[in-house]
Motif scaffolding. Structure first.
Motif, PDB file in Angstrom:
ATOM      1  N   PRO A  40       0.631  -1.114  -0.067  1.00 16.77           N
ATOM      2  CA  PRO A  40       0.202  -0.155   0.186  1.00 16.77           C
ATOM      3  C   PRO A  40       0.814   1.357  -0.070  1.00 16.77           C
ATOM      4  N   ASP A  41       2.116   1.180   0.453  1.00 19.04           N
ATOM      5  CA  ASP A  41       3.005   2.477   0.317  1.00 19.04           C
ATOM      6  C   ASP A  41       3.748   2.738  -0.678  1.00 19.04           C
ATOM      7  N   GLY A  42       3.448   1.670  -1.856  1.00 22.40           N
ATOM      8  CA  GLY A  42       4.328   1.742  -3.194  1.00 22.40           C
ATOM      9  C   GLY A  42       5.551   0.892  -2.909  1.00 22.40           C
ATOM     10  N   LYS A  43       5.893   0.562  -1.959  1.00 18.36           N
ATOM     11  CA  LYS A  43       7.304  -0.482  -1.862  1.00 18.36           C
ATOM     12  C   LYS A  43       6.654  -1.769  -2.562  1.00 18.36           C
ATOM     13  N   LEU A  44       7.930  -2.398  -2.944  1.00 22.33           N
ATOM     14  CA  LEU A  44       7.482  -3.987  -3.515  1.00 22.33           C
ATOM     15  C   LEU A  44       8.020  -4.856  -2.211  1.00 22.33           C
ATOM     16  N   VAL A  45       6.565  -5.584  -2.022  1.00 19.48           N
ATOM     17  CA  VAL A  45       7.008  -6.688  -1.048  1.00 19.48           C
ATOM     18  C   VAL A  45       7.310  -8.044  -1.604  1.00 19.48           C
ATOM     19  N   HIS A  46       7.206  -8.139  -2.881  1.00 18.24           N
ATOM     20  CA  HIS A  46       7.798  -9.227  -3.426  1.00 18.24           C
ATOM     21  C   HIS A  46       8.111  -9.204  -5.030  1.00 18.24           C
ATOM     22  N   ALA A  47       9.123  -9.535  -5.506  1.00 15.35           N
ATOM     23  CA  ALA A  47       9.313  -9.495  -7.172  1.00 15.35           C
ATOM     24  C   ALA A  47      10.096 -10.773  -7.494  1.00 15.35           C
ATOM     25  N   ALA A  48       9.893 -11.349  -8.630  1.00 16.47           N
ATOM     26  CA  ALA A  48      10.827 -12.404  -9.110  1.00 16.47           C
ATOM     27  C   ALA A  48      11.252 -12.130 -10.544  1.00 16.47           C
ATOM     28  N   LEU A  49      12.349 -12.556 -10.715  1.00 21.51           N
ATOM     29  CA  LEU A  49      13.208 -12.178 -11.921  1.00 21.51           C
ATOM     30  C   LEU A  49      13.664 -13.619 -12.427  1.00 21.51           C
ATOM     31  N   ASN A  50      13.758 -13.728 -13.909  1.00 19.58           N
ATOM     32  CA  ASN A  50      14.573 -14.600 -14.287  1.00 19.58           C
ATOM     33  C   ASN A  50      15.894 -14.146 -14.672  1.00 19.58           C
ATOM     34  N   ILE A  51      17.291 -14.476 -14.149  1.00 21.47           N
ATOM     35  CA  ILE A  51      18.426 -14.016 -14.622  1.00 21.47           C
ATOM     36  C   ILE A  51      19.384 -15.148 -14.755  1.00 21.47           C
ATOM     37  N   ASN A  52      19.722 -15.311 -16.153  1.00 16.57           N
ATOM     38  CA  ASN A  52      20.663 -16.385 -16.614  1.00 16.57           C
ATOM     39  C   ASN A  52      19.921 -17.616 -16.430  1.00 16.57           C
ATOM     40  N   GLY A  53      18.829 -17.689 -16.603  1.00 14.75           N
ATOM     41  CA  GLY A  53      18.094 -19.131 -16.505  1.00 14.75           C
ATOM     42  C   GLY A  53      17.503 -19.309 -15.206  1.00 14.75           C
ATOM     43  N   PHE A  54      17.709 -18.351 -14.319  1.00 17.95           N
ATOM     44  CA  PHE A  54      17.325 -18.900 -12.779  1.00 17.95           C
ATOM     45  C   PHE A  54      16.795 -17.932 -12.229  1.00 17.95           C
ATOM     46  N   MET A  55      15.627 -18.247 -11.189  1.00 16.28           N
ATOM     47  CA  MET A  55      14.885 -17.280 -10.415  1.00 16.28           C
ATOM     48  C   MET A  55      15.811 -16.452  -9.414  1.00 16.28           C
ATOM     49  N   VAL A  56      15.546 -15.079  -9.236  1.00 14.41           N
ATOM     50  CA  VAL A  56      16.171 -14.369  -8.376  1.00 14.41           C
ATOM     51  C   VAL A  56      14.783 -13.284  -7.631  1.00 14.41           C
ATOM     52  N   MET A  57      14.835 -13.704  -6.541  1.00 12.27           N
ATOM     53  CA  MET A  57      13.670 -13.031  -5.785  1.00 12.27           C
ATOM     54  C   MET A  57      14.288 -11.626  -5.071  1.00 12.27           C
ATOM     55  N   LEU A  58      13.367 -10.624  -5.138  1.00 10.03           N
ATOM     56  CA  LEU A  58      13.914  -9.478  -4.428  1.00 10.03           C
ATOM     57  C   LEU A  58      12.614  -8.637  -4.018  1.00 10.03           C
ATOM     58  N   ASN A  59      12.899  -7.653  -3.010  1.00  9.32           N
ATOM     59  CA  ASN A  59      11.996  -6.863  -2.277  1.00  9.32           C
ATOM     60  C   ASN A  59      12.722  -5.768  -1.659  1.00  9.32           C
TER      61      ASN A  59
END
Length: 150
Positions: A40-59
């Protein structure tokens, strides 16, 4: 219906400005975004990416979820973790990361263990090493090189 779960290890990065980090990882490493969940504050509580064929999560950083402490590399004064990418065309991919805003920590070189290898720091404080195997090296050669470097 059963959910098919494949065993994996996925880095989960905490950053200041996760949206900007996603943009950087797309430019620097060719990441593909799986998705993101905003709070609700605009921050990301979770995101997921594919980097070099593998998942990387971030927040984004949420100190209230970590005993009141910021957990970004910047807040901690650095990181003890390096995320390694084995790639082809390491020179071009290393330069792409630098051009996107990464800082060289260790320049690319032909390492004694047989890789062309270097390390960058992303604008959020995380270290990323890149290596491309360029020659076969025996354990004896590695041990000898280690002895000569002492």
């Amino acid at each position: 219906m059963a959910i098919d779960v494949q065993p994996a290890v996925s880095p989960h990065l905490i950053v200041d400005d996760a949206a900007a980090a996603i943009d950087f990882y797309v430019k620097a490493f060719g990441a593909q975004e799986y998705g993101r969940v905003g709070g609700p504050d605009g921050k990301l509580v979770h995101a997921a990416l594919n980097i070099n064929g593998f998942m990387v999560m971030l927040n984004d950083d949420f100190p209230e979820m970590s005993e009141g402490k910021s957990m970004t590399p910047t807040a901690l004064g650095g990181t003890p973790v390096t995320i390694h990418l084995t790639v082809t065309d390491v020179d071009a991919k290393f330069q792409r990361a630098v051009d996107a805003g990464a800082t060289v920590v260790h320049p690319l070189e032909d390492a004694f263990w047989g890789d062309r290898y270097g390390v960058v720091r992303d604008p959020f404080g995380h270290h990323w090493s890149m290596g491309q195997p360029i020659r076969e090296v025996s354990m004896e050669e590695i041990e000898e090189a280690m002895q000569q470097s002492q």
